[in-house]
Design a protein around this motif. Structure first.
Motif, PDB file in Angstrom:
ATOM      1  N   GLN A  23      11.405 -45.203  13.618  1.00 20.25           N
ATOM      2  CA  GLN A  23      10.482 -46.332  13.603  1.00 20.25           C
ATOM      3  C   GLN A  23      10.499 -46.995  12.231  1.00 20.25           C
ATOM      4  OE1 GLN A  23       8.093 -47.949  15.417  1.00 20.25           O
ATOM      5  NE2 GLN A  23       8.930 -47.104  17.309  1.00 20.25           N
ATOM      6  N   ASP A  24      10.985 -48.212  12.147  1.00 23.78           N
ATOM      7  CA  ASP A  24      10.867 -48.911  10.877  1.00 23.78           C
ATOM      8  C   ASP A  24      10.153 -50.246  11.048  1.00 23.78           C
ATOM      9  OD1 ASP A  24      12.842 -49.949  12.326  1.00 23.78           O
ATOM     10  OD2 ASP A  24      14.343 -50.041  10.725  1.00 23.78           O
ATOM     11  N   THR A  25       9.681 -50.520  12.278  1.00 24.47           N
ATOM     12  CA  THR A  25       8.884 -51.722  12.487  1.00 24.47           C
ATOM     13  C   THR A  25       7.500 -51.311  12.979  1.00 24.47           C
ATOM     14  OG1 THR A  25       9.643 -51.903  14.741  1.00 24.47           O
ATOM     15  CG2 THR A  25      10.865 -53.145  13.095  1.00 24.47           C
ATOM     16  N   TYR A  26       6.552 -52.216  12.777  1.00 26.06           N
ATOM     17  CA  TYR A  26       5.172 -51.941  13.194  1.00 26.06           C
ATOM     18  C   TYR A  26       4.758 -52.945  14.256  1.00 26.06           C
ATOM     19  CZ  TYR A  26       5.178 -49.031   9.059  1.00 26.06           C
ATOM     20  OH  TYR A  26       5.487 -48.089   8.138  1.00 26.06           O
ATOM     21  N   GLU A  27       3.696 -52.561  14.979  1.00 29.44           N
ATOM     22  CA  GLU A  27       3.252 -53.433  16.064  1.00 29.44           C
ATOM     23  C   GLU A  27       1.944 -54.116  15.723  1.00 29.44           C
ATOM     24  OE1 GLU A  27       3.053 -51.055  19.564  1.00 29.44           O
ATOM     25  OE2 GLU A  27       5.238 -50.958  19.774  1.00 29.44           O
ATOM     26  N   ILE A  28       1.815 -55.342  16.197  1.00 31.10           N
ATOM     27  CA  ILE A  28       0.525 -56.022  16.161  1.00 31.10           C
ATOM     28  C   ILE A  28       0.190 -56.390  17.601  1.00 31.10           C
ATOM     29  CG2 ILE A  28       1.762 -58.135  15.429  1.00 31.10           C
ATOM     30  CD1 ILE A  28      -0.878 -59.102  14.256  1.00 31.10           C
ATOM     31  N   TRP A  29      -0.915 -55.857  18.082  1.00 34.35           N
ATOM     32  CA  TRP A  29      -1.302 -56.099  19.480  1.00 34.35           C
ATOM     33  C   TRP A  29      -2.222 -57.309  19.566  1.00 34.35           C
ATOM     34  CZ3 TRP A  29      -2.663 -50.831  22.240  1.00 34.35           C
ATOM     35  CH2 TRP A  29      -1.512 -50.031  22.243  1.00 34.35           C
ATOM     36  N   HIS A  30      -1.963 -58.143  20.557  1.00 31.74           N
ATOM     37  CA  HIS A  30      -2.808 -59.327  20.726  1.00 31.74           C
ATOM     38  C   HIS A  30      -2.751 -59.788  22.170  1.00 31.74           C
ATOM     39  CE1 HIS A  30       0.554 -62.235  20.992  1.00 31.74           C
ATOM     40  NE2 HIS A  30       1.180 -61.346  20.248  1.00 31.74           N
ATOM     41  N   TYR A  31      -3.662 -60.682  22.538  1.00 30.23           N
ATOM     42  CA  TYR A  31      -3.661 -61.182  23.909  1.00 30.23           C
ATOM     43  C   TYR A  31      -3.404 -62.685  23.957  1.00 30.23           C
ATOM     44  CZ  TYR A  31      -8.614 -61.467  22.523  1.00 30.23           C
ATOM     45  OH  TYR A  31      -9.782 -61.673  21.836  1.00 30.23           O
ATOM     46  N   TYR A  32      -2.772 -63.210  22.921  1.00 24.29           N
ATOM     47  CA  TYR A  32      -2.423 -64.627  22.926  1.00 24.29           C
ATOM     48  C   TYR A  32      -1.048 -64.776  23.568  1.00 24.29           C
ATOM     49  CZ  TYR A  32      -6.469 -66.219  20.329  1.00 24.29           C
ATOM     50  OH  TYR A  32      -7.740 -66.557  19.967  1.00 24.29           O
ATOM     51  N   ALA A  33      -1.053 -64.830  24.903  1.00 21.70           N
ATOM     52  CA  ALA A  33       0.193 -64.661  25.636  1.00 21.70           C
ATOM     53  C   ALA A  33       0.878 -65.971  25.993  1.00 21.70           C
ATOM     54  CB  ALA A  33      -0.070 -63.859  26.902  1.00 21.70           C
ATOM     55  N   ALA A  34       0.175 -67.084  25.880  1.00 24.57           N
ATOM     56  CA  ALA A  34       0.756 -68.305  26.433  1.00 24.57           C
ATOM     57  C   ALA A  34       0.464 -69.518  25.559  1.00 24.57           C
ATOM     58  CB  ALA A  34       0.222 -68.543  27.852  1.00 24.57           C
ATOM     59  N   ILE A  45       2.994 -64.270  12.729  1.00 28.30           N
ATOM     60  CA  ILE A  45       3.818 -63.065  12.548  1.00 28.30           C
ATOM     61  C   ILE A  45       5.045 -63.395  11.695  1.00 28.30           C
ATOM     62  CG2 ILE A  45       5.249 -61.368  13.750  1.00 28.30           C
ATOM     63  CD1 ILE A  45       3.223 -61.552  16.077  1.00 28.30           C
ATOM     64  N   GLU A  46       5.608 -64.564  11.948  1.00 26.65           N
ATOM     65  CA  GLU A  46       6.767 -64.985  11.164  1.00 26.65           C
ATOM     66  C   GLU A  46       6.398 -65.113   9.680  1.00 26.65           C
ATOM     67  OE1 GLU A  46       9.396 -68.823  11.536  1.00 26.65           O
ATOM     68  OE2 GLU A  46       9.151 -67.828  13.491  1.00 26.65           O
ATOM     69  N   ALA A  47       5.244 -65.729   9.428  1.00 26.24           N
ATOM     70  CA  ALA A  47       4.799 -65.904   8.045  1.00 26.24           C
ATOM     71  C   ALA A  47       4.562 -64.546   7.384  1.00 26.24           C
ATOM     72  CB  ALA A  47       3.523 -66.743   8.011  1.00 26.24           C
ATOM     73  N   GLY A  48       3.945 -63.627   8.121  1.00 25.76           N
ATOM     74  CA  GLY A  48       3.678 -62.299   7.577  1.00 25.76           C
ATOM     75  C   GLY A  48       4.962 -61.551   7.277  1.00 25.76           C
ATOM     76  N   ASN A  49       5.913 -61.637   8.176  1.00 24.11           N
ATOM     77  CA  ASN A  49       7.176 -60.928   7.985  1.00 24.11           C
ATOM     78  C   ASN A  49       7.994 -61.515   6.833  1.00 24.11           C
ATOM     79  OD1 ASN A  49       6.727 -59.046   9.947  1.00 24.11           O
ATOM     80  ND2 ASN A  49       7.820 -60.168  11.543  1.00 24.11           N
ATOM     81  N   ALA A  50       7.923 -62.845   6.699  1.00 22.01           N
ATOM     82  CA  ALA A  50       8.690 -63.494   5.629  1.00 22.01           C
ATOM     83  C   ALA A  50       8.190 -63.029   4.268  1.00 22.01           C
ATOM     84  CB  ALA A  50       8.578 -65.009   5.750  1.00 22.01           C
ATOM     85  N   ALA A  51       6.885 -62.758   4.166  1.00 23.72           N
ATOM     86  CA  ALA A  51       6.312 -62.384   2.876  1.00 23.72           C
ATOM     87  C   ALA A  51       6.686 -60.963   2.475  1.00 23.72           C
ATOM     88  CB  ALA A  51       4.783 -62.524   2.933  1.00 23.72           C
ATOM     89  N   SER A  52       6.989 -60.109   3.421  1.00 21.94           N
ATOM     90  CA  SER A  52       7.356 -58.730   3.057  1.00 21.94           C
ATOM     91  C   SER A  52       8.520 -58.269   3.932  1.00 21.94           C
ATOM     92  CB  SER A  52       6.170 -57.790   3.241  1.00 21.94           C
ATOM     93  OG  SER A  52       5.623 -57.959   4.531  1.00 21.94           O
ATOM     94  N   GLN A  56       8.455 -54.970   8.847  1.00 24.40           N
ATOM     95  CA  GLN A  56       8.470 -56.030   9.848  1.00 24.40           C
ATOM     96  C   GLN A  56       7.481 -55.712  10.978  1.00 24.40           C
ATOM     97  OE1 GLN A  56      10.685 -59.030   9.783  1.00 24.40           O
ATOM     98  NE2 GLN A  56      10.317 -58.315   7.703  1.00 24.40           N
ATOM     99  N   PHE A  57       6.811 -56.744  11.431  1.00 24.38           N
ATOM    100  CA  PHE A  57       5.887 -56.592  12.548  1.00 24.38           C
ATOM    101  C   PHE A  57       6.442 -57.265  13.789  1.00 24.38           C
ATOM    102  CE2 PHE A  57       2.999 -55.243   9.360  1.00 24.38           C
ATOM    103  CZ  PHE A  57       2.043 -54.492  10.015  1.00 24.38           C
ATOM    104  N   THR A  58       6.220 -56.631  14.944  1.00 29.58           N
ATOM    105  CA  THR A  58       6.524 -57.303  16.205  1.00 29.58           C
ATOM    106  C   THR A  58       5.228 -57.432  16.994  1.00 29.58           C
ATOM    107  OG1 THR A  58       7.077 -55.161  17.140  1.00 29.58           O
ATOM    108  CG2 THR A  58       8.912 -56.538  16.448  1.00 29.58           C
TER     109      THR A  58
END
Lengths: 424, 273, 302
Positions: A23-34, A45-52, A56-58
């Motif tokens: 495991q080298d990635t982390y999860e962010i759970w959300h219900y914003y599906a559409a 998520i893209e902004a967060g991942n770009a900063a570090s 990486q978060f999925t």
């Protein structure tokens, strides 16, 4: 018996497969599906991942809403496998998880992002439990705007109402001209959000918080007066058959010019625009009577479950990026919501967004920022309040009103006994 | 019976048939039309689209992606296992005399009354301990296990329609209970097996609850989770949702058309020889 | 498990036991364990996230017994059972009987009547939200067109109408099941019996009622048994369409359970509702299924 041997074999295979995957990635759970909700979340998520780049978060989508997410989280917490980050509602929702010992206190990262400076006071209140921050805001929506079809208003020469009397006058004129004056939709939220306008005009900000703290009873004269005001001024204006529609169906009615006004969260502006019904051209908005200069808001935050050192460090890094002006704008613009961070330049928004941003800045300065009461109350009281107000809006009789008062007051007394209210 | 009466009867049945067909089709037509409408046109539900907005299908396909394959990999074996287990249990329960069979039958049937929403926590623990969380074999196992009551119920009653005389004759002829099951009973129940295969294909393909609890990533997530995803907390993307629905109905319909070929009249006399 | 090897076992008995082993094992692991843990949970007060739960004995059960919302859900479930036993089952039988006679375009009709059953619940809810849109939906529009606009209702928004509206959607969705089982059952009726009746000059309807229908008893049990059970554990479409609203009017026990558990974080109470559901179903539905199953055996024994 062949089947079971098969299963056992496949189980062994699958087990070795998962074990080999580090495991080298982390999860962010959300219900914003559409739609714009998903677009906003992906941008965040893209902004967060770009900063570090090293962590990486999925995003993991839990279809549904907060109810489904809670169900997912419950199994995850019990089995010791919570995500590193998740989308949480504010206030009481956080408290439940904090009391359960599930959340990591965000004191360190809060001071690093200067949380006490970048978020308005009313916002800070509802992410702290006993003074300790447990959530970082990323998504804020105002719920006290009335949207109106400009063509309908222009045809009748109407000005946006500023108080209850001009609101009622507008309703009457619209109804006489063949419009459904005020849209609403079925479900436990929308009638409740409309009711807040009446509630705030009667009890004011102080009374609103008193109800949230359990200090003002649902059988008090003030609360009854608010119910009467809601019935006389808003329920009487509602479109026919409103309770059988979803909020998007009512929004369609506004677009198609059947319904003239609709008091709804600001996400409806994003919906309008997506249907090519543009802010300032097709529709415009005003603050609901009794809430001028104030902002009632709904908000989502990022919460961090207790976990490994690695997951918490990664989550805090993500939060730093998400709380920055860039991170906040990255979410708010595609989503059509407001950035809770006051330093975000209003010029990132379009016509509608900058109006909301101005409203919110004014309200913050006047210290008139009110969080959604639903989430300030203990969960069972808030939920029942929503159901009871909808019921009253469908059948605004005195019988229903008395039942509403009795039911809610009973729940308040129970919650007082259980010491369940929070001193916001 | 006079011919006019017979004709009138035919006219009546035809009217009923066509009327029902229209009722059944109307909502589907609305769904298909919506699947080719742009977001701008969707605000008028009943209006016809002015253009074929294929982007809905593109969005549906890109969103479904690998999950479509996962769904196939989950459904095909799980349907086979669940029917097998149902047939295994249904056979003795249809033929056993005495109370022990009834007790087992009763117990298995009570299983159908368990509301699945409430067993998710213990279930999650079980699957996780077996190392099958977020795996396709884990989904086979769970779908097979939770199909036991229904498939048993179904097959037991279908087996019961095969005359008992056939069973007794077979035993007298020296054909053991296992051979009877395999060589005579299963072939004689072809239409029942086919019907069960169709029902199970549909049930497993459309499952959302188990999928949400027991899968977490693209490795095993089936297509229903993605379809449900078009309905967000506040927004519903109706165009892609309906496009995804249209696409996802295809495999189940294919299973239906394939299996219903077995719905041919059985010749019981012939099967007994 | 329930079978004690007390008497002499024949080879047949052993084979039977062998056949039952795997299903029974799966059942024990996946049903009995979760149900026992649910019953245990129903005796507690727990928000679902706290590390400990408080034992409250039968308090959840007692307070539910006086709760109007709970009683309303029970009443709705009972109405649903009655509805499911009659409408989708009857409709499915009718359609299967008509098509079994071999009518022109049979293949197309078979597809049409089965199609709705293949659609996922989320999509069914979305489709019927349009059908039932009270002003511009298909149903209201058609009623207006044929001059019956007065019959149009606030389909999903009127507490007195919403249950019937949901039933319409569910009938559309699930008739395919009854149709399929009856059709498969009809096709299982031996050709000889039908031919014999035809030679004696019976009309198709007579053939159906006198020959086919009595032989359909096992299919009938499957359809009626499943209809009753599906009505008791009904959840998906109701939750996706109305979430039990407006104001609890379309609540059923499964939606109540779900709302209590995850909407209000009252896990203990929610589980007690689920246990009630199982108990009610075991008392009302089980004896009925057992009774019907026995009739199959009796008719065979003749």
């Amino acid at each position: 018996m062949k089947a079971s041997r098969w299963l056992a074999g496949m189980a062994a295979l699958a087990w070795s497969g998962t074990a080999a995957l580090a495991q080298d990635t982390y999860e962010i759970w959300h219900y914003y599906a559409a739609g714009s909700e998903l677009a906003g979340m992906n941008a965040l998520i893209e902004a967060g991942n770009a900063a570090s780049p090293d962590t990486q978060f999925t995003g993991v989508i839990i279809p549904g809403n907060v109810v489904e997410l809670r169900r997912q989280l419950q199994t995850a917490f019990l089995s010791g496998q919570p995500p590193a980050l998740y989308q949480s509602s504010m206030a009481y929702e956080l408290k439940t998880f904090v009391d359960g010992g599930r959340l990591h206190p965000l004191t360190d990262v809060w001071s690093r992002i200067k949380g006490d400076e970048i978020f308005p006071e009313g916002v800070q209140r509802v992410v702290k439990v006993d003074g300790v921050p447990y959530g970082v805001p990323f998504d804020l929506s105002l719920i006290n705007n009335v949207f109106y079809n400009k063509a309908a208003f222009e045809k009748l020469g109407l000005q946006p109402p500023t108080d209850w009397d001009s609101f009622t006058a507008a309703c009457t004129a619209l109804r006489e001209a063949g419009y459904q004056p005020l849209g609403n939709a079925g479900g436990p939220f929308w009638s409740l959000y409309n009711f807040y306008a009446a509630l705030v005009s009667v009890v004011g900000e102080d009374g609103y918080y008193k109800i949230a703290r359990g200090e003002l009873g649902f059988d008090s004269p003030e609360f009854r007066e608010a119910l009467d005001l809601y019935r006389d001024r808003m329920v009487s204006c509602y479109a026919e058959n409103w309770s059988g529609k979803t909020w998007t169906q009512t929004a369609d009615d506004v677009i198609n010019g059947d319904t003239a006004m609709f008091m709804m969260g600001i996400w409806v502006a994003a919906y309008f625009e997506q249907a090519n019904f543009l802010a300032g051209e097709g529709f415009d908005m005003f603050q609901a009577p009794g809430t001028a200069g104030k902002s009632i808001f709904q908000m989502d935050v990022l919460a961090v479950p207790e976990g490994t050192e690695g997951s918490i460090a990664a989550a805090e890094q993500f939060i730093e990026a998400a709380a920055s002006t860039e991170g906040q704008a990255a979410f708010a613009v595609p989503k059509g919501s407001l950035a809770p961070n006051v330093n975000v330049d209003p010029s990132v928004y379009g016509y509608a967004g900058s109006t909301f941003s101005r409203q919110f800045a004014e309200a913050s300065q006047a210290n008139a920022v009110l969080p959604n009461l639903f989430f300030l109350l203990p969960t069972s009281v808030g939920t029942e309040l929503g159901v009871q107000i909808e019921r009253f809006a469908i059948d605004p009789s005195d019988t229903v009103k008395e039942e509403l008062v009795t039911t809610l007051e009973g729940l308040r007394q129970q919650a007082l006994t259980d010491n369940a209210f929070i001193q916001w | 019976m006079s011919t006019t009466l017979r004709q009138r009867q035919t006219v009546l049945t035809r009217t009923v048939l066509y009327g029902m067909a229209i009722l059944f089709l109307a909502p589907l037509v609305v769904a298909v039309i919506t699947s080719i409408k742009s977001p701008v046109e969707i605000t008028r539900v009943l209006a016809l689209p002015t253009e074929f907005y294929w982007q809905n299908y593109a969005a549906a396909i890109s969103r479904m992606g690998r999950s479509f394959l996962n769904s196939i990999a989950i459904t095909v074996p799980a349907v086979a296992f669940s029917i097998l287990v149902g047939a295994l249990a249904g056979y003795p329960l249809a033929y056993m005399r005495g109370s022990s069979g009834k007790v087992v039958y009763f117990l298995l049937l009570t299983g159908m009354l368990v509301p699945f929403q409430i067993v998710q926590i213990p279930l999650f623990f079980l699957v996780q301990r077996m190392g099958l969380h977020d795996t396709i074999p884990g989904m086979w196992m769970v779908h097979t296990a939770y199909a036991v009551p229904f498939c048993t119920f179904f097959m037991r009653n279908f087996f019961a329609s095969v005359p008992r005389s056939m069973y007794e004759a077979a035993l007298i002829d020296g054909c053991g209970p296992f051979l009877y099951f395999w060589k005579l009973l299963l072939p004689a129940s072809a239409s029942g097996l086919a019907a069960l295969a169709i029902i199970q294909s549909r049930a497993i393909w459309n499952d959302l609850l188990f999928a949400i609890t027991l899968t977490a990533s693209d490795k095993a997530r089936p297509v229903t989770v993605q379809i449900a995803g078009f309905a967000s907390s506040l927004q519903v993307e109706y165009g892609p949702l309906m496009a995804a629905t249209v696409i996802s109905v295809v495999p189940v319909m294919a299973a239906y058309l394939l299996f219903q070929k077995s719905f041919v009249r059985g010749l019981l006399g012939g099967a007994g020889k | 498990m329930a079978i004690q090897p007390t008497r002499r076992f024949s080879r047949t008995d052993w084979t039977h036991l062998g056949f039952l082993a795997l299903p029974t094992l799966l059942f024990a692991v996946f049903y009995i364990y979760p149900v026992i843990s649910s019953i245990r949970l129903s005796l507690h007060s727990w928000d679902g996230f706290a590390p400990t739960m408080r034992y409250v004995g039968f308090q959840n059960y007692l307070s539910l017994a006086q709760d109007t919302r709970f009683l309303g859900a029970v009443r709705n479930n009972v109405i649903w059972v009655a509805f499911m036993l009659v409408v989708p089952s009857g409709l499915g039988l009718l359609l299967a009987a008509i098509l079994d006679r071999g009518i022109r375009g049979e293949r197309a009709f078979r597809i049409i009547f089965f199609l709705p059953f293949t659609i996922p619940a989320v999509a069914v809810a979305a489709i019927w939200r349009w059908m039932y849109e009270p002003d511009n939906g298909l149903l209201t529009t058609v009623l207006d067109l044929v001059g019956l606009g007065g019959l149009a209702q606030n389909w999903l928004g009127d507490p007195g109408v919403v249950n019937y509206a949901l039933m319409g959607a569910v009938a559309w969705w699930t008739t395919g099941f009854a149709f399929l089982v009856f059709f498969a059952g009809l096709r299982n009726v031996p050709v000889e019996c039908i031919e014999a009746a035809r030679i004696e000059g019976a009309t198709p309807w007579q053939v159906f009622w006198k020959v086919s229908f009595p032989l359909l008893w096992p299919s009938t049990i499957i359809v009626l048994g499943m209809s009753a059970i599906d009505a008791m554990r009904l959840f998906d479409v109701v939750w996706a369409t109305t979430r039990g609203g407006p104001a609890y009017s379309s609540d059923v026990l499964a939606t109540l359970t779900y709302d209590l558990a995850f909407g209000r974080l009252e896990m203990g109470r929610a589980t007690a509702v689920a246990v009630y559901l199982m108990a009610i179903a075991a008392v009302i539905i089980m004896p009925y299924i057992i009774y019907m199953s026995r009739r199959v055996q009796d008719s065979e024994a003749e």
